[in-house]
Design a protein around this motif. Structure first.
Motif, PDB file in Angstrom:
ATOM      1  N   LYS A   1       0.840  -1.281  -0.030  1.00  0.00           N
ATOM      2  CA  LYS A   1      -0.066  -0.110  -0.006  1.00  0.00           C
ATOM      3  C   LYS A   1       0.922   1.420   0.090  1.00  0.00           C
ATOM      4  O   LYS A   1       0.529   2.333  -0.744  1.00  0.00           O
ATOM      5  CB  LYS A   1      -0.919  -0.014   1.429  1.00  0.00           C
ATOM      6  CG  LYS A   1      -2.014   0.898   1.289  1.00  0.00           C
ATOM      7  CD  LYS A   1      -2.856   0.942   2.328  1.00  0.00           C
ATOM      8  CE  LYS A   1      -4.075   2.052   2.437  1.00  0.00           C
ATOM      9  NZ  LYS A   1      -5.051   1.883   3.620  1.00  0.00           N
ATOM     10  N   LEU A   2       1.989   1.213   0.713  1.00  0.00           N
ATOM     11  CA  LEU A   2       2.977   2.520   0.734  1.00  0.00           C
ATOM     12  C   LEU A   2       3.445   2.541  -0.576  1.00  0.00           C
ATOM     13  O   LEU A   2       3.634   3.662  -1.036  1.00  0.00           O
ATOM     14  CB  LEU A   2       4.008   2.169   1.864  1.00  0.00           C
ATOM     15  CG  LEU A   2       4.831   3.232   2.112  1.00  0.00           C
ATOM     16  CD1 LEU A   2       4.042   4.459   2.698  1.00  0.00           C
ATOM     17  CD2 LEU A   2       6.091   2.709   3.182  1.00  0.00           C
ATOM     18  N   LYS A   3       4.036   1.455  -1.469  1.00  0.00           N
ATOM     19  CA  LYS A   3       4.599   1.567  -2.783  1.00  0.00           C
ATOM     20  C   LYS A   3       3.466   2.241  -3.478  1.00  0.00           C
ATOM     21  O   LYS A   3       3.756   3.208  -4.296  1.00  0.00           O
ATOM     22  CB  LYS A   3       4.943   0.442  -3.207  1.00  0.00           C
ATOM     23  CG  LYS A   3       6.092  -0.148  -2.469  1.00  0.00           C
ATOM     24  CD  LYS A   3       6.641  -1.574  -3.090  1.00  0.00           C
ATOM     25  CE  LYS A   3       7.838  -2.143  -2.455  1.00  0.00           C
ATOM     26  NZ  LYS A   3       8.175  -3.350  -2.952  1.00  0.00           N
ATOM     27  N   GLN A   4       2.126   1.915  -3.590  1.00  0.00           N
ATOM     28  CA  GLN A   4       1.210   2.565  -4.508  1.00  0.00           C
ATOM     29  C   GLN A   4       1.039   3.874  -3.999  1.00  0.00           C
ATOM     30  O   GLN A   4       1.036   4.735  -5.018  1.00  0.00           O
ATOM     31  CB  GLN A   4      -0.097   1.720  -4.198  1.00  0.00           C
ATOM     32  CG  GLN A   4      -0.011   0.036  -4.483  1.00  0.00           C
ATOM     33  CD  GLN A   4      -1.531  -0.557  -4.528  1.00  0.00           C
ATOM     34  OE1 GLN A   4      -2.397   0.123  -3.808  1.00  0.00           O
ATOM     35  NE2 GLN A   4      -1.390  -1.574  -4.794  1.00  0.00           N
ATOM     36  N   GLU A   5       0.993   4.239  -2.743  1.00  0.00           N
ATOM     37  CA  GLU A   5       0.970   5.615  -2.328  1.00  0.00           C
ATOM     38  C   GLU A   5       2.005   6.540  -2.943  1.00  0.00           C
ATOM     39  O   GLU A   5       1.928   7.511  -3.310  1.00  0.00           O
ATOM     40  CB  GLU A   5       0.725   5.848  -1.119  1.00  0.00           C
ATOM     41  CG  GLU A   5      -0.536   5.193  -0.310  1.00  0.00           C
ATOM     42  CD  GLU A   5      -0.680   5.334   0.900  1.00  0.00           C
ATOM     43  OE1 GLU A   5       0.233   5.718   1.669  1.00  0.00           O
ATOM     44  OE2 GLU A   5      -1.835   5.014   1.634  1.00  0.00           O
ATOM     45  N   ILE A   6       3.205   5.920  -2.931  1.00  0.00           N
ATOM     46  CA  ILE A   6       4.593   6.644  -3.284  1.00  0.00           C
ATOM     47  C   ILE A   6       4.582   6.940  -4.770  1.00  0.00           C
ATOM     48  O   ILE A   6       4.861   8.003  -5.529  1.00  0.00           O
ATOM     49  CB  ILE A   6       5.746   5.762  -2.930  1.00  0.00           C
ATOM     50  CG1 ILE A   6       6.009   5.686  -1.410  1.00  0.00           C
ATOM     51  CG2 ILE A   6       7.053   6.487  -3.892  1.00  0.00           C
ATOM     52  CD1 ILE A   6       7.156   4.925  -0.898  1.00  0.00           C
ATOM     53  N   GLN A   7       3.915   5.871  -5.555  1.00  0.00           N
ATOM     54  CA  GLN A   7       3.748   6.098  -6.988  1.00  0.00           C
ATOM     55  C   GLN A   7       2.691   7.324  -7.288  1.00  0.00           C
ATOM     56  O   GLN A   7       2.892   8.085  -8.157  1.00  0.00           O
ATOM     57  CB  GLN A   7       3.405   4.791  -7.610  1.00  0.00           C
ATOM     58  CG  GLN A   7       4.558   3.511  -7.613  1.00  0.00           C
ATOM     59  CD  GLN A   7       3.995   2.437  -8.156  1.00  0.00           C
ATOM     60  OE1 GLN A   7       2.609   2.269  -8.692  1.00  0.00           O
ATOM     61  NE2 GLN A   7       4.795   1.354  -8.150  1.00  0.00           N
ATOM     62  N   GLN A   8       1.685   7.078  -6.699  1.00  0.00           N
ATOM     63  CA  GLN A   8       0.909   8.239  -6.851  1.00  0.00           C
ATOM     64  C   GLN A   8       1.125   9.703  -6.311  1.00  0.00           C
ATOM     65  O   GLN A   8       1.122  10.754  -7.220  1.00  0.00           O
ATOM     66  CB  GLN A   8      -0.524   8.005  -5.992  1.00  0.00           C
ATOM     67  CG  GLN A   8      -1.379   6.543  -6.457  1.00  0.00           C
ATOM     68  CD  GLN A   8      -2.345   6.434  -5.525  1.00  0.00           C
ATOM     69  OE1 GLN A   8      -2.753   7.048  -4.520  1.00  0.00           O
ATOM     70  NE2 GLN A   8      -3.302   5.297  -5.867  1.00  0.00           N
TER      71      GLN A   8
END
Length: 425
Positions: free
Chosen positions: A377-384
């Motif tokens: 979830k943290l990686k997805q948020e970083i990409q966003q």
């Protein structure tokens, strides 16, 4: 031992001490009636009237300690209230020790002497109960200003008993009248009546033989009568008529001579009975003395025979007491150690519980899964965020370029204006 002590007290006070509470109880009942306890106590609490010896402790009277103590406490509370002191009426479920203590404190306050333990009143009967109630009743009468007066006896004479008179029964008054009548008539009888009586006697007893004649004047009989009746028949006739000739002299009840004679008779009877009883009592005393001597000698013999056993028993008792002391000391140490063991066991249980929780948490894979999910979830948020940052940077660059173009246009416009101005000039 208690009976011996009570018997010793009675002997010191006198032979009539054990009957004194009967007299006190009768006086107490009279005082309660003067205070109208029937209406103010019995009717109010729905109780039965007191008998003459209700609070007397005797083997010859019925006893009910619970009922008697409740009756005693209720009457005592009422008498204290009559004396002008506030006192709450006790109930059946109240503590008897507290009730007795309150009653005795009120009695002391009223000036009563209390030289006996309070436990004497818990039985609800006895001389101490009678004394307390009598003292409170006396104080209640004093508070009402009651004064004892001398009794006034009626002066009327007692009615004489009606006695059914019998023809064959004579009273003392009749005998006196019969003895007085001939004396009064002696002076009235004349010679003619005497002659008539003599003729009647001749007619009545024809079997009598006249041995002598009348005197010369014929006025006085001087003859000797001889009977020709058989003595056996005469005795039979006497036995037949004797019950009808019974004379009963009734003595007057008011005559002091009768009382004196009765007193002498009773005194003689007491003396004779005393002599017989004294002989029996002396024999009984001798037998009791001999029995006591035998018992004392036997007791001494038994004590001498059992002396070594008594010494052994005392030694065993001392050893037993020492063993009990050691046991108490040991039991005290065991108790303390048991308490310490309980505390250690409790701490051990807590440590075991913590270890189980940590072990279960270490072997459980749920936290790892949660961490992986969090990382994803943290990686997805970083990409966003990266995309958003790129968009923002592009927007900012476009804004800067647009601002720079505007500034360049403004500068060209200003330069052209200045050139044209110099040309016209």
């Amino acid at each position: 031992m208690a009976d011996d002590g009570r018997r010793g007290e009675d002997d010191e006070r006198g032979p009539g001490a054990q009957h004194q509470m009967f007299v006190v109880m009768e006086d107490l009942l009279d005082k309660l009636k003067l205070l109208d306890y029937e209406e103010q106590v019995l009717v109010k609490h729905n109780m039965k009237p007191l008998s003459r010896h209700y609070f007397v402790a005797s083997p010859y009277t019925a006893s009910n300690p619970g009922e008697q103590f409740y009756m005693f406490s209720v009457i005592a509370a009422w008498l204290i209230t009559m004396c002008g002191r506030p006192f709450e009426t006790p109930q059946e479920h109240d503590d008897p020790n507290a009730t007795v203590s309150n009653i005795l404190s009120q009695l002391r306050a009223l000036g009563g002497l209390v030289d006996f333990p309070p436990s004497k009143l818990k039985s609800g009967s006895g001389e101490h109960v009678c004394y307390v109630l009598d003292r409170l009743a006396e104080e209640a009468l004093k508070s009402r200003d009651f004064i004892w007066k001398k009794p006034l006896y009626p002066s009327e004479e007692l009615e004489e008993e009606s006695v059914v008179e019998d023809d064959a029964e004579l009273t003392l008054s009749k005998v006196e009248e019969m003895t007085e009548e001939p004396d009064e008539e002696e002076d009235v009888i004349d010679l003619e009546d005497l002659k008539t009586r003599s003729n009647q006697s001749e007619v009545s007893y024809p079997e009598m033989v006249v041995t002598d004649a009348y005197d010369a004047g014929g006025m006085r009989p001087e003859m000797i009568l001889e009977s020709v009746t058989d003595s056996a028949e005469w005795n039979l006739e006497v036995e037949r008529v004797l019950p009808q000739l019974k004379v009963t002299i009734r003595s007057d009840v008011k005559d002091w001579r009768v009382h004196v004679s009765q007193m002498h008779q009773h005194q003689d009877g007491i003396k004779t009975s005393l002599k017989e009883a004294k002989g029996y009592l002396d024999k009984l005393l001798e037998e009791i003395t001999k029995t006591q001597e035998k018992v004392s000698s036997r007791e001494k013999y038994i004590n001498s025979q059992l002396e070594h056993l008594i010494a052994d028993y005392r030694n065993a008792q001392s050893r037993l007491s020492e063993a009990k002391e050691l046991y108490q000391q040991g039991s005290g140490g065991v108790t303390e150690r048991t308490r310490t063991l309980a505390e250690i066991s409790e701490e051990l249980d807590k440590v075991k519980q913590e270890m189980e929780e940590k072990g279960s948490s270490m072997s459980d894979g749920a936290p790892v899964v949660k961490i992986r999910q969090s990382l994803t979830k943290l990686k997805q948020e970083i990409q966003q965020m990266d995309v958003r940052m790129g968009v923002v940077e592009h927007t900012l660059l476009q804004a800067k370029l647009k601002e720079k173009n505007n500034m360049t246009r403004d500068m060209h416009a200003t330069h052209i204006t200045e050139t044209s101005t110099h040309t016209y000039a």
